[in-house]
Design a protein around this motif. Structure first.
Motif, PDB file in Angstrom:
ATOM      1  N   HIS A 120      -0.623   4.461   0.729  1.00 31.50           N
ATOM      2  CA  HIS A 120      -1.139   5.424   1.708  1.00 31.50           C
ATOM      3  C   HIS A 120      -2.153   4.716   2.606  1.00 31.50           C
ATOM      4  CE1 HIS A 120      -4.822   5.733  -0.734  1.00 31.50           C
ATOM      5  NE2 HIS A 120      -4.027   5.820  -1.779  1.00 31.50           N
ATOM      6  N   PRO A 121      -2.437   5.275   3.790  1.00 32.94           N
ATOM      7  CA  PRO A 121      -3.287   4.581   4.773  1.00 32.94           C
ATOM      8  C   PRO A 121      -4.711   4.314   4.308  1.00 32.94           C
ATOM      9  CG  PRO A 121      -2.090   6.397   5.785  1.00 32.94           C
ATOM     10  CD  PRO A 121      -1.886   6.532   4.319  1.00 32.94           C
ATOM     11  N   ASP A 122      -5.243   5.132   3.414  1.00 31.99           N
ATOM     12  CA  ASP A 122      -6.637   4.989   2.988  1.00 31.99           C
ATOM     13  C   ASP A 122      -6.806   4.122   1.746  1.00 31.99           C
ATOM     14  OD1 ASP A 122      -7.365   6.680   5.070  1.00 31.99           O
ATOM     15  OD2 ASP A 122      -7.062   8.468   3.834  1.00 31.99           O
ATOM     16  N   GLN A 123      -5.731   3.542   1.272  1.00 35.81           N
ATOM     17  CA  GLN A 123      -5.810   2.765   0.039  1.00 35.81           C
ATOM     18  C   GLN A 123      -6.653   1.503   0.251  1.00 35.81           C
ATOM     19  OE1 GLN A 123      -2.020   2.100  -1.800  1.00 35.81           O
ATOM     20  NE2 GLN A 123      -2.738   0.351  -3.003  1.00 35.81           N
ATOM     21  N   PRO A 124      -7.633   1.234  -0.613  1.00 33.47           N
ATOM     22  CA  PRO A 124      -8.468   0.030  -0.458  1.00 33.47           C
ATOM     23  C   PRO A 124      -7.641  -1.227  -0.737  1.00 33.47           C
ATOM     24  CG  PRO A 124      -8.972   1.150  -2.511  1.00 33.47           C
ATOM     25  CD  PRO A 124      -8.044   2.061  -1.754  1.00 33.47           C
ATOM     26  N   PRO A 146       0.834  -1.216   0.000  1.00 28.84           N
ATOM     27  CA  PRO A 146       0.000   0.000   0.000  1.00 28.84           C
ATOM     28  C   PRO A 146       0.859   1.252   0.000  1.00 28.84           C
ATOM     29  CG  PRO A 146      -0.008  -1.042   2.168  1.00 28.84           C
ATOM     30  CD  PRO A 146       0.676  -2.000   1.240  1.00 28.84           C
TER      31      PRO A 146
END
Length: 446
Positions: A379-383, A377
């Motif tokens: 970034h933290p918000d990546q699905p 991933p």
């Protein structure tokens, strides 16, 4: 597996012990829950445990020569895997020193003593063995050498030494001195890692550090906070004092990864302090959340590359030896031997290291071919990806796949049920007879 076992053939005087050793290695690579004389013998199709017990205790074979063959097989196999994957250039090779324990009951086992056991996390009755793990960065690792620690009291008591099967020429050695013996043997075999690493047990051993320095061998060894260093100004301070005095400002620390773990990079704050010697440094690691400090005393010989980045990478590569212990115990029964004599314990360890080396080299060679993980991933918000893929085959998974080809013969089960019942009945009868004699003495006294 066949390649390594054939290389071990010359270590045996006769073919029968070699055949039994080959069966033993296959048994420790199987799915049997416990690996001792009875379970191994049942798994390989023997009618009694006599052949297995003879292999460990009385058969004529050279376990030191066998360990040397295992060491050469593991090192060459991991080097070949690194070469094929293109990870050989610029990657570090580490010799990681550490000890592991095995809990034991009673006082009859060679080397047994009440001592702190890392596997139990407290003081317990057991034995301790110093191991050397060969770690090739980005490729794999394997246990390639060991020495069991024997308390001095066992060696100075001739009756006890005889009962434990201790060799007549065996002398008392501290864990640091045992590490010297292991590393000397590895050097004789042409193995010279970029760094040797170890925890405080080895970092605080002056004799071990002097041995490495005399041999022009670089090391990164953990030391305690009261370990004293001499600064370029001539001031002598403990590690803790030097850190508080010289590393007050945040700009002296930088956050670096100590390598990738199963959950990603292991981030710490790092700093280093020069000493009066131009080739010695104190490397300090600080936990980002708790602020806990760990100190590493480092030596790099003249003419070799000396950078903080290189020392941090070396310090972060010590952990695979712990993984080697975990795999050795959980998957191959490294700590499940019920042997009591010194030679029998060593032989069980050698045969477990053979099984571990086979799986470690296989996992390293298949690393790229079996790795289908999705991209990491960003970034933290990546699905999450629709298909996460699979991690490379690990040593335990290689063992599971191999175990499918070494299942025990089912027709032997009924025989072993009856054999165990008969053996236990015989033991019970003798125990009761012994108790009758003891009870008679108690009655006479009362």
């Amino acid at each position: 597996m066949g390649e390594l076992l054939e290389e071990l053939r010359w270590c045996f005087r006769r073919i029968e012990p070699f055949v039994q050793a080959r069966k033993y290695v296959r048994a420790v690579m199987s799915e049997i829950p416990k690996r001792n004389g009875w379970t191994v013998a049942e798994h390989v199709g023997d009618r009694t445990p006599d052949k297995t017990q003879r292999l460990l205790n009385r058969a004529r074979w050279d376990e030191a020569a066998a360990m040397a063959e295992i060491r050469r097989f593991a090192v060459s196999g991991l080097e070949e895997a690194a070469r094929k994957s293109g990870r050989r250039r610029g990657k570090l090779v580490i010799g990681a020193l550490d000890e592991t324990g095995q809990q034991k009951k009673g006082e009859a086992t060679a080397g047994v003593k009440r001592q702190h056991m890392g596997c139990a996390g407290r003081v317990e009755n057991g034995i301790n063995t110093v191991h050397l793990s060969y770690v090739r960065e980005g490729t794999g690792h394997a246990l390639i050498g060991f020495r069991q620690w024997i308390p001095e009291g066992h060696l100075t008591d001739p009756v006890r030494a005889l009962r434990m099967g201790l060799p007549a020429d065996l002398t008392f050695r501290t864990k640091g001195q045992l590490a010297i013996d292991i590393c000397t043997t590895a050097t004789t075999d042409g193995i010279r890692p970029d760094f040797y690493c170890g925890d405080e047990v080895y970092g605080n051993c002056t004799e071990l550090r002097e041995h490495f320095e005399a041999d022009e061998q670089a090391y990164v060894l953990r030391v305690q906070k009261n370990f004293r260093i001499t600064l370029p100004s001539g001031t002598v301070l403990s590690c803790e004092q030097a850190t508080k005095t010289l590393l007050k400002h945040k700009r002296r620390w930088e956050i670096r990864s100590a390598g990738k773990g199963s959950k990603g990079d292991r981030w710490y704050a790092w700093a280093w302090i020069a000493t009066a010697s131009q080739r010695h440094y104190l490397l300090i690691r600080k936990h980002l959340r708790t602020g806990e400090l760990a100190f590493h005393y480092c030596f790099v010989p003249e003419g070799q590359l000396l950078t903080k980045t290189r020392l941090i990478r070396a310090a972060g590569l010590r952990w695979p030896v712990e993984e080697g212990f975990e795999f050795g115990k959980d998957s191959f029964g490294l700590d499940q031997s019920q042997a009591r004599l010194y030679t029998a314990i060593a032989r069980h360890t050698v045969l477990v290291c053979a099984a571990l080396a086979v799986c470690a080299v296989t996992a390293a060679l298949l690393r790229d071919r079996t790795n289908s993980q999705a991209s990491e991933p960003a970034h933290p918000d990546q699905p999450p990806p629709a298909d996460p893929g699979m991690i490379p085959l690990t040593i335990p998974e290689i063992k599971h796949l191999t175990a499918d080809t070494t299942r025990r013969p089912s027709e032997n089960t009924a025989h072993w049920v009856n054999w165990r019942r008969k053996h236990q009945a015989r033991s019970r009868w003798h125990h009761k007879r012994t108790r009758l004699a003891r009870d008679t003495k108690i009655t006479q006294v009362s």
